[in-house]
Design a protein around this motif. Structure first.
Motif, PDB file in Angstrom:
ATOM      1  N   ALA A   3     121.415  52.458  37.175  1.00  0.00           N
ATOM      2  CA  ALA A   3     122.846  52.696  37.017  1.00  0.00           C
ATOM      3  C   ALA A   3     123.503  51.338  36.815  1.00  0.00           C
ATOM      4  CB  ALA A   3     123.419  53.381  38.252  1.00  0.00           C
ATOM      5  N   ILE A   4     124.398  51.261  35.849  1.00  0.00           N
ATOM      6  CA  ILE A   4     125.123  50.022  35.581  1.00  0.00           C
ATOM      7  C   ILE A   4     126.573  50.265  35.941  1.00  0.00           C
ATOM      8  CG2 ILE A   4     125.773  48.324  33.827  1.00  0.00           C
ATOM      9  CD1 ILE A   4     123.266  49.265  32.253  1.00  0.00           C
ATOM     10  N   VAL A   5     127.099  49.431  36.829  1.00  0.00           N
ATOM     11  CA  VAL A   5     128.482  49.574  37.272  1.00  0.00           C
ATOM     12  C   VAL A   5     129.246  48.294  36.970  1.00  0.00           C
ATOM     13  CG1 VAL A   5     127.930  51.277  39.052  1.00  0.00           C
ATOM     14  CG2 VAL A   5     127.966  48.856  39.643  1.00  0.00           C
ATOM     15  N   SER A   6     130.531  48.445  36.723  1.00  0.00           N
ATOM     16  CA  SER A   6     131.316  47.288  36.306  1.00  0.00           C
ATOM     17  C   SER A   6     131.804  46.436  37.466  1.00  0.00           C
ATOM     18  CB  SER A   6     132.515  47.748  35.471  1.00  0.00           C
ATOM     19  OG  SER A   6     133.310  48.657  36.208  1.00  0.00           O
ATOM     20  N   ASN A   7     132.036  47.041  38.623  1.00  0.00           N
ATOM     21  CA  ASN A   7     132.623  46.263  39.721  1.00  0.00           C
ATOM     22  C   ASN A   7     132.254  46.861  41.088  1.00  0.00           C
ATOM     23  OD1 ASN A   7     134.369  48.499  40.152  1.00  0.00           O
ATOM     24  ND2 ASN A   7     135.792  47.704  38.633  1.00  0.00           N
ATOM     25  N   GLN A   8     132.725  46.217  42.120  1.00  0.00           N
ATOM     26  CA  GLN A   8     132.418  46.618  43.492  1.00  0.00           C
ATOM     27  C   GLN A   8     132.897  48.032  43.801  1.00  0.00           C
ATOM     28  OE1 GLN A   8     130.651  44.565  45.739  1.00  0.00           O
ATOM     29  NE2 GLN A   8     130.545  46.434  46.957  1.00  0.00           N
ATOM     30  N   LYS A  26     117.348  51.078  40.620  1.00  0.00           N
ATOM     31  CA  LYS A  26     118.226  49.941  40.923  1.00  0.00           C
ATOM     32  C   LYS A  26     119.585  50.137  40.308  1.00  0.00           C
ATOM     33  CE  LYS A  26     115.616  46.884  38.975  1.00  0.00           C
ATOM     34  NZ  LYS A  26     114.934  45.726  38.492  1.00  0.00           N
ATOM     35  N   VAL A  27     120.517  49.335  40.799  1.00  0.00           N
ATOM     36  CA  VAL A  27     121.886  49.340  40.296  1.00  0.00           C
ATOM     37  C   VAL A  27     122.199  47.922  39.819  1.00  0.00           C
ATOM     38  CG1 VAL A  27     124.308  49.791  40.848  1.00  0.00           C
ATOM     39  CG2 VAL A  27     122.503  51.110  41.986  1.00  0.00           C
ATOM     40  N   ILE A  28     122.755  47.829  38.617  1.00  0.00           N
ATOM     41  CA  ILE A  28     123.142  46.525  38.072  1.00  0.00           C
ATOM     42  C   ILE A  28     124.652  46.398  38.188  1.00  0.00           C
ATOM     43  CG2 ILE A  28     123.225  45.084  36.002  1.00  0.00           C
ATOM     44  CD1 ILE A  28     120.664  46.577  35.080  1.00  0.00           C
ATOM     45  N   LEU A  29     125.086  45.322  38.830  1.00  0.00           N
ATOM     46  CA  LEU A  29     126.511  45.050  39.025  1.00  0.00           C
ATOM     47  C   LEU A  29     126.934  43.991  38.013  1.00  0.00           C
ATOM     48  CD1 LEU A  29     129.149  45.281  40.660  1.00  0.00           C
ATOM     49  CD2 LEU A  29     128.197  43.602  42.248  1.00  0.00           C
ATOM     50  N   ILE A  30     127.844  44.359  37.109  1.00  0.00           N
ATOM     51  CA  ILE A  30     128.250  43.456  36.030  1.00  0.00           C
ATOM     52  C   ILE A  30     129.125  42.312  36.549  1.00  0.00           C
ATOM     53  CG2 ILE A  30     129.521  43.266  33.850  1.00  0.00           C
ATOM     54  CD1 ILE A  30     126.920  44.788  33.532  1.00  0.00           C
ATOM     55  N   THR A  31     130.184  42.629  37.269  1.00  0.00           N
ATOM     56  CA  THR A  31     131.099  41.581  37.738  1.00  0.00           C
ATOM     57  C   THR A  31     130.771  41.223  39.173  1.00  0.00           C
ATOM     58  OG1 THR A  31     132.711  43.257  38.359  1.00  0.00           O
ATOM     59  CG2 THR A  31     133.018  42.218  36.222  1.00  0.00           C
ATOM     60  N   GLU A  32     129.804  40.362  39.323  1.00  0.00           N
ATOM     61  CA  GLU A  32     129.375  39.963  40.666  1.00  0.00           C
ATOM     62  C   GLU A  32     130.224  38.792  41.144  1.00  0.00           C
ATOM     63  OE1 GLU A  32     125.392  37.913  40.325  1.00  0.00           O
ATOM     64  OE2 GLU A  32     125.515  38.896  38.381  1.00  0.00           O
ATOM     65  N   LYS A  33     130.659  38.886  42.364  1.00  0.00           N
ATOM     66  CA  LYS A  33     131.420  37.804  42.988  1.00  0.00           C
ATOM     67  C   LYS A  33     130.748  37.508  44.313  1.00  0.00           C
ATOM     68  CE  LYS A  33     135.700  39.077  40.764  1.00  0.00           C
ATOM     69  NZ  LYS A  33     136.889  39.872  40.845  1.00  0.00           N
ATOM     70  N   GLY A  34     130.040  36.415  44.358  1.00  0.00           N
ATOM     71  CA  GLY A  34     129.313  36.082  45.577  1.00  0.00           C
ATOM     72  C   GLY A  34     127.970  36.778  45.598  1.00  0.00           C
ATOM     73  N   PRO A  35     127.339  36.820  46.758  1.00  0.00           N
ATOM     74  CA  PRO A  35     126.003  37.425  46.856  1.00  0.00           C
ATOM     75  C   PRO A  35     126.067  38.939  46.626  1.00  0.00           C
ATOM     76  CG  PRO A  35     126.817  36.783  49.026  1.00  0.00           C
ATOM     77  CD  PRO A  35     127.814  36.284  48.028  1.00  0.00           C
ATOM     78  N   ILE A  36     124.962  39.473  46.110  1.00  0.00           N
ATOM     79  CA  ILE A  36     124.866  40.920  45.880  1.00  0.00           C
ATOM     80  C   ILE A  36     124.737  41.589  47.250  1.00  0.00           C
ATOM     81  CG2 ILE A  36     123.514  42.745  44.793  1.00  0.00           C
ATOM     82  CD1 ILE A  36     125.025  40.898  42.842  1.00  0.00           C
ATOM     83  N   GLY A  40     118.678  47.081  46.531  1.00  0.00           N
ATOM     84  CA  GLY A  40     118.513  47.897  45.327  1.00  0.00           C
ATOM     85  C   GLY A  40     119.499  47.530  44.233  1.00  0.00           C
ATOM     86  N   THR A  41     120.319  46.511  44.472  1.00  0.00           N
ATOM     87  CA  THR A  41     121.329  46.096  43.512  1.00  0.00           C
ATOM     88  C   THR A  41     121.010  44.696  43.011  1.00  0.00           C
ATOM     89  OG1 THR A  41     122.979  47.373  44.716  1.00  0.00           O
ATOM     90  CG2 THR A  41     123.815  45.746  43.193  1.00  0.00           C
ATOM     91  N   VAL A  42     121.180  44.499  41.709  1.00  0.00           N
ATOM     92  CA  VAL A  42     121.007  43.165  41.132  1.00  0.00           C
ATOM     93  C   VAL A  42     122.242  42.825  40.318  1.00  0.00           C
ATOM     94  CG1 VAL A  42     118.488  43.278  41.038  1.00  0.00           C
ATOM     95  CG2 VAL A  42     119.803  44.008  39.071  1.00  0.00           C
ATOM     96  N   GLY A  43     122.528  41.546  40.237  1.00  0.00           N
ATOM     97  CA  GLY A  43     123.661  41.096  39.439  1.00  0.00           C
ATOM     98  C   GLY A  43     123.275  40.934  37.985  1.00  0.00           C
ATOM     99  N   PHE A  44     124.271  40.899  37.128  1.00  0.00           N
ATOM    100  CA  PHE A  44     124.029  40.795  35.693  1.00  0.00           C
ATOM    101  C   PHE A  44     123.354  39.475  35.332  1.00  0.00           C
ATOM    102  CE2 PHE A  44     125.510  40.420  31.195  1.00  0.00           C
ATOM    103  CZ  PHE A  44     124.783  41.493  30.709  1.00  0.00           C
ATOM    104  N   ALA A  45     123.658  38.410  36.060  1.00  0.00           N
ATOM    105  CA  ALA A  45     123.011  37.122  35.794  1.00  0.00           C
ATOM    106  C   ALA A  45     121.499  37.224  35.991  1.00  0.00           C
ATOM    107  CB  ALA A  45     123.596  36.042  36.703  1.00  0.00           C
ATOM    108  N   ALA A  46     121.069  37.974  37.002  1.00  0.00           N
ATOM    109  CA  ALA A  46     119.635  38.159  37.247  1.00  0.00           C
ATOM    110  C   ALA A  46     118.992  38.967  36.118  1.00  0.00           C
ATOM    111  CB  ALA A  46     119.404  38.850  38.586  1.00  0.00           C
ATOM    112  N   VAL A  47     119.730  39.929  35.563  1.00  0.00           N
ATOM    113  CA  VAL A  47     119.217  40.718  34.447  1.00  0.00           C
ATOM    114  C   VAL A  47     119.010  39.813  33.232  1.00  0.00           C
ATOM    115  CG1 VAL A  47     119.756  42.601  32.832  1.00  0.00           C
ATOM    116  CG2 VAL A  47     120.254  42.867  35.267  1.00  0.00           C
TER     117      VAL A  47
END
Length: 192
Positions: A3-8, A26-36, A40-47
């Motif tokens: 699942a790809i989500v845009s924000n918190q 897993k869930v990909i968080l596009i607008t990551e601010k600080g640690p994930i 089960g969640t990864v930030g877009f930078a990690a992708v």
């Protein structure tokens, strides 16, 4: 699986049901601010980092995956609005969309010199097909309106050569014009 989500805010929604969805890996968080914050969640930078690593390890991976796509493979899900019940995901294949894009491109003579103004959400089936896939397949530039309310100003800024739309835009334009006419003088009302 992902699942790809845009924000918190949207991440919180998914995390409430994460444990109930056995296929969600897993869930990909596009607008990551600080640690994930969630397992089960990864930030877009990690992708992006993972993609760069895979590209270096196997430069032909993307080309092979593209070649493996078949017409009856699922391309996208478009969700109904839910106005007549619970929203439902409509499964569209590559064949579904490609045939619509080809037919649209034959009717709407688009090319690389065209600029389109998109204002409907990309979750809208018409916008996804006519204003997104068709525009991209023909090489047109796609500009996105800031909102439905700013379409007229965005038209002046972008100066699109093509605007694909639904009847609702014409209803809004008509309503706005009629309000101006109604607020005008009796002569203006008669002329109009």
């Amino acid at each position: 699986k992902v699942a790809i989500v845009s924000n918190q805010f949207h991440l919180n929604k998914v995390m409430r049901v994460y444990a109930d969805i056995s296929t969600l890996e897993k869930v990909i968080l596009i607008t990551e601010k600080g640690p994930i914050p969630e397992p089960g969640t990864v930030g877009f930078a990690a992708v992006l980092d993972t993609g760069e690593k895979l590209r270096k390890e196997d430069p032909e991976l993307v080309a092979r995956n593209i070649q493996a796509v078949q017409p009856d493979d699922l391309l996208t899900l478009i969700y109904t609005s839910g106005t007549t019940g619970n929203p439902k995901g409509v499964m569209l294949t590559h064949h579904n969309l490609v045939t619509n894009v080809i037919a649209s491109a034959e009717v709407i003579n688009l090319g690389p010199s065209d600029v389109m103004l998109s204002f409907l959400p990309l979750s809208h089936s018409f916008e996804r097909m006519a204003g997104y896939y068709t525009g991209m397949s023909c090489g047109a530039t796609i500009a996105y309106a800031e909102s439905v309310e700013t379409v007229s100003e965005n038209m002046l800024q972008v100066r699109p050569t093509i605007v694909t739309t639904v009847p609702r835009l014409f209803e809004r334009i008509y309503s706005r014009v009629m309000k101006q006419v109604d607020a005008g003088s009796p002569l203006r009302k008669r002329i109009f």
